[in-house]
Write a protein that holds these residues in place. Structure first.
Motif, short mmCIF file in Angstrom:
data_model
loop_
_atom_site.label_atom_id
_atom_site.label_comp_id
_atom_site.label_asym_id
_atom_site.label_seq_id
_atom_site.Cartn_x
_atom_site.Cartn_y
_atom_site.Cartn_z
N PHE A 71 0.81 -1.21 0.00
CA PHE A 71 0.00 0.00 0.00
C PHE A 71 0.85 1.27 0.00
N SER A 72 2.13 1.14 0.29
CA SER A 72 3.00 2.32 0.22
C SER A 72 3.72 2.45 -1.11
N LEU A 73 3.31 1.65 -2.12
CA LEU A 73 3.90 1.78 -3.45
C LEU A 73 3.66 3.18 -3.99
N GLN A 74 4.61 3.62 -4.76
CA GLN A 74 4.51 4.97 -5.31
C GLN A 74 3.29 5.09 -6.22
N ASN A 75 2.48 6.09 -6.00
CA ASN A 75 1.27 6.43 -6.75
C ASN A 75 0.06 5.59 -6.38
N LEU A 76 0.22 4.48 -5.61
CA LEU A 76 -0.95 3.68 -5.28
C LEU A 76 -1.88 4.42 -4.33
N SER A 77 -1.31 5.06 -3.31
CA SER A 77 -2.16 5.82 -2.40
C SER A 77 -2.87 6.96 -3.12
#
Length: 814
Positions: free
Chosen positions: A457-463
């Motif tokens: 959930f902390s992947l770049q752009n996912l949030s």
């Protein structure tokens, strides 16, 4: 002619019954011989018996496809895999039987999933069975299938059958077991990754099929390109809501060219989703209110592994569809039937039933390490960008769960997927937080699971994608909050403030009356509070591990005193926390630390230093003495009830009493009072214990003030007496349960204790040393006594030089 056909059928039945006495490889040869030597018309009546004999149904035990492995029996493994291959002898027979549209087979309705059975028994007709149900005498329904559907029903039902669930073998490697390999063969053949078309049908197929394909494949897309930030996506609408079924006129073929091309692939996926994902519905409360309580089906580990395997392949298959890029508003783009099928596969076949499968698993899966299978299945579905096949290979590059994701999530490409599957990201994440509250984060596997979720959930752009999708779907709700801060959210999905697309998702995936709680935005306070509580729990777990490690470090002697410390001879110095090694504890610290950072990135919370943040102050209170801090650290170990420091000493909190009353947590049972007063053990001499106790009691009573003065005296003499007159409860002593303040003060009083001389082992050591000195030097008993006295003084003097001086309570207070 009829008599000859009946005779051939009887001979086939006899040959099938005789297969039970043969080996697996011989059975495959015999079945191949029957198929090759007998015509299709004679074999059509024998197909159900053959399938029951192979897969096991009713009284048939089956061939044990779940326990047949390549490593243990390569010959049988290859023989069965060749027989049941997509282009093998059995499928050749099934393809021949498909040419006759009037051939049909009955499948027992009692083997259907419980939700489907209940709907049929109540008079309803599930969409998948719209053209498969026939009513016989007295209105009893019967499931009627064609040859291909009959085979797939038997093959898929095996995994959830009571016999296989009870046997439940351990599949350590899926590529070594036959059943997963057969599933992989079927998925690879009917859902190819690098082919422009599906395998052609050799004959016309039967008209008995689900009307779902008519509404999915028969319709055209309303738009060729989906905008990245649409506000009214209806990807989860039922097919009957979005498109009208295609009507067939008399004399026209049952299927168009596009339908015939994808029929077997769609049927395979529908059957897999029906039997593997539809065992437990989300709508449980309604059945409880109506009195039709449904049994809960708990999937096995192998079941969950194959569901994840299916999701991976479906993602690979769907991601092979080309991306529509239009350079002009006047440009049109024709979508092939196969590409249209790929785009509609997830929302119309997999999505709803997979959500119910995961929701039930999150609610009812045991709190053990096996939950990671369900967790990884969820993470696999919400990360379709990980499964994009390469152009040169037939398979996507194998990636482990621990492999880092170096690329950012493409917002333009994956925004429609995140928006259409918003509940998978928000509701299931909130359900996972509820499970974390019941997990022991000092266990490595639990720390890894929390780290995996935080990492994804902390992947770049996912949030950003989740925030954007939630904002677009709840835009009216956000506007009402800005206009009226005191507005009552209500929480019902029937609220008029939420977007129609969110209404659709909730009504499709969730039970009636479900209250959606936003993950971000002004109404996300419950979620933020839950995340904060989880980070507090992480801090507490890190503090517990650090406290136990520091207590073990205090027990370890250093300098000259380590030469005379025998307590470490029988301890495993490689263990740092429980059964965990130093390297494992270091990894666990890293997982927990990265989990906190991941949650902070996801919810844009400032980073937290767990050693200085206020949430850990209950475990690191600077006003506590060293002994109190050690006791609190010990009592914060996993499995111990909650305690607090009071004026009367360490006592149970109301939460701790509740945990003990409900047997949720308990203290380790053991004696922790005065060692001189504990019961006499079998390895002690009872007479010596009593004599030494009377002697020490006389000395401690008569010379109490002198002992205290000598113990806290300045200089080497005071440190020497601290070696011989140590209190029972030292600052580094670890207690396993709370004690009162008066008892603790008594145990902290220095005293003389000679009970160790009554231990048979120590007496044996002294006897061996005496015999050794007597034999070499002829030492007398009196000389041996003075020798022991001299050694005791020397050892005490050396230990006094090595250890620090202890101060009294009055000195420590000032």
């Amino acid at each position: 002619m009829a008599s000859s056909t009946a005779a051939v059928g009887t001979s086939i039945s006899i040959r099938l019954k005789n297969l039970a006495i043969k080996s697996i490889a011989q059975r495959c040869v015999e079945v191949d011989s029957i198929i090759q030597s007998t015509g299709g018309k004679e074999l059509r009546n024998a197909l159900p018996d053959l399938l029951e004999h192979i897969f096991g149904l009713d009284s048939e035990p089956g061939w044990g496809l779940d326990i047949l492995c390549r490593s243990t029996n390569t010959h049988d493994f290859d023989a069965v895999r060749k027989l049941l291959a997509p282009e093998g002898p059995l499928f050749t027979l099934i393809s021949n039987l498909q040419g006759d549209q009037y051939i049909s087979y009955e499948f027992p309705i009692r083997y259907l999933p419980a939700p489907t059975r209940n709907i049929i028994e109540e008079g309803g007709i599930p969409l998948f069975y719209a053209n498969k149900l026939q009513y016989q005498n007295y209105g009893r329904p019967t499931v009627v299938l064609n040859a291909f559907e009959c085979y797939m029903f038997h093959f898929v039902y095996c995994l959830v059958s009571p016999a296989w669930q009870k046997r439940n073998p351990t599949w350590n490697t899926l590529t070594d077991c036959l059943y997963p390999c057969l599933l992989d063969d079927y998925l690879t053949y009917f859902l190819p990754l690098h082919k422009d078309s599906l395998p052609a049908m050799p004959h016309n197929i039967s008209p008995m099929r689900s009307p779902m394909a008519h509404s999915i494949i028969g319709s055209k897309s309303s738009s060729n390109v989906t905008p990245p930030k649409t506000k009214s996506r209806l990807g989860l609408l039922k097919s009957s809501f979005t498109t009208m079924p295609k009507q067939h006129t008399q004399g026209s073929p049952v299927f168009g060219q596009s339908e015939a091309e994808t029929w077997r692939s769609e049927t395979l996926l529908q059957i897999l989703a029906e039997f593997w994902l539809n065992q437990n519905p989300v709508e449980v409360e309604r059945q409880l209110l109506t009195g039709n309580a449904m049994e809960h089906f708990m999937p096995s580990k192998n079941h969950t592994r194959l569901v994840r395997m299916l999701i991976k392949h479906v993602h690979n298959f769907v991601n092979t569809a080309p991306h529509d890029v239009l350079t002009s508003s006047y440009q049109t783009h024709l979508v092939s039937p196969l590409d249209e099928f790929k785009k509609s596969l997830l929302p119309h076949i997999i999505q709803k039933k997979l959500y119910a499968f995961l929701r039930h698993g999150f609610d009812r899966w045991p709190l053990d390490s096996s939950f990671r299978l369900m967790l990884e299945t969820w993470l696999t579905y919400i990360q379709p960008w990980r499964y994009i096949p390469s152009a040169n290979n037939n398979r996507t590059k194998l990636r482990r769960d621990s492999d880092p994701d170096t690329k950012a999530v493409d917002e333009i490409r994956w925004h429609p997927f995140v928006e259409d599957n918003l509940l998978f990201y928000t509701v299931l994440f909130q359900e996972f937080l509820c499970r974390v509250f019941r997990m022991d984060l000092t266990a490595p596997i639990n720390g890894v699971m929390l780290y995996r979720v935080a990492k994804v959930f902390s992947l770049q752009n996912l949030s950003t994608l989740i925030r954007t999708a939630e904002r677009d779907l709840c835009s009216s709700l956000y506007r009402s909050l800005r206009l009226s801060p005191t507005h009552d959210l209500g929480g019902s999905y029937l609220s008029q403030e939420t977007n129609l697309s969110l209404h659709t998702q909730i009504s499709e995936l969730e039970r009636s009356g479900f209250q959606y709680s936003p993950m971000f935005g002004p109404a996300a306070d419950p979620t933020i509070q839950a995340v904060t509580d989880v980070m507090k729990q992480i801090c507490q777990a890190k503090t517990t591990i650090s406290t136990v490690e520091s207590s073990k470090t205090k027990h370890t002697k250093s300098g000259l005193s380590s030469l005379f410390d025998m307590s470490t001879w029988f301890e495993d110095q490689n263990k740092s926390f429980g059964d965990l090694s130093v390297a494992e504890v270091k990894k666990l610290h890293g997982y927990l630390e990265m989990s906190i950072k991941g949650l902070c990135v996801l919810f844009e919370i400032p980073p937290i230093d767990y050693q200085s943040h206020g949430m850990c102050s209950s475990l690191y209170d600077p006003t506590l003495t060293l002994g109190q801090a050690s006791l609190l650290g010990c009592l914060s170990e996993p499995g111990t009830p909650d305690c607090e420091e009071t004026e009367e000493g360490i006592q149970l909190t109301p939460l701790g009493r509740y945990q003990m009353m409900n047997r949720m947590k308990k203290f380790d049972i053991g004696y922790q009072g005065d060692p001189a007063l504990q019961p006499i053990r079998s390895f002690e001499n009872a007479l010596l214990v009593r004599l030494l106790h009377q002697f020490c009691l006389f000395v401690n009573t008569q010379f109490h003030s002198e002992i205290l003065n000598l113990y806290y005296r300045e200089g080497i003499l005071g440190k020497l007496f601290q070696v011989y007159l140590s209190p029972t409860l030292t600052p580094d002593k670890t207690l396993t349960s709370p004690i009162s303040k008066n008892v603790r003060q008594q145990l902290e009083t220095p005293r003389l204790n000679l009970r160790f001389l009554a231990n048979y082992r120590n007496l044996m050591y002294l006897g061996i040393v005496y015999l050794f000195l007597r034999f070499l030097f002829g030492l007398s008993p009196m000389g041996y006594f003075f020798f022991l006295l001299f050694c005791g003084l020397v050892i005490g003097f050396l230990r006094a030089l090595a250890q620090p001086r202890q101060t009294s309570h009055t000195e420590s207070d000032t």
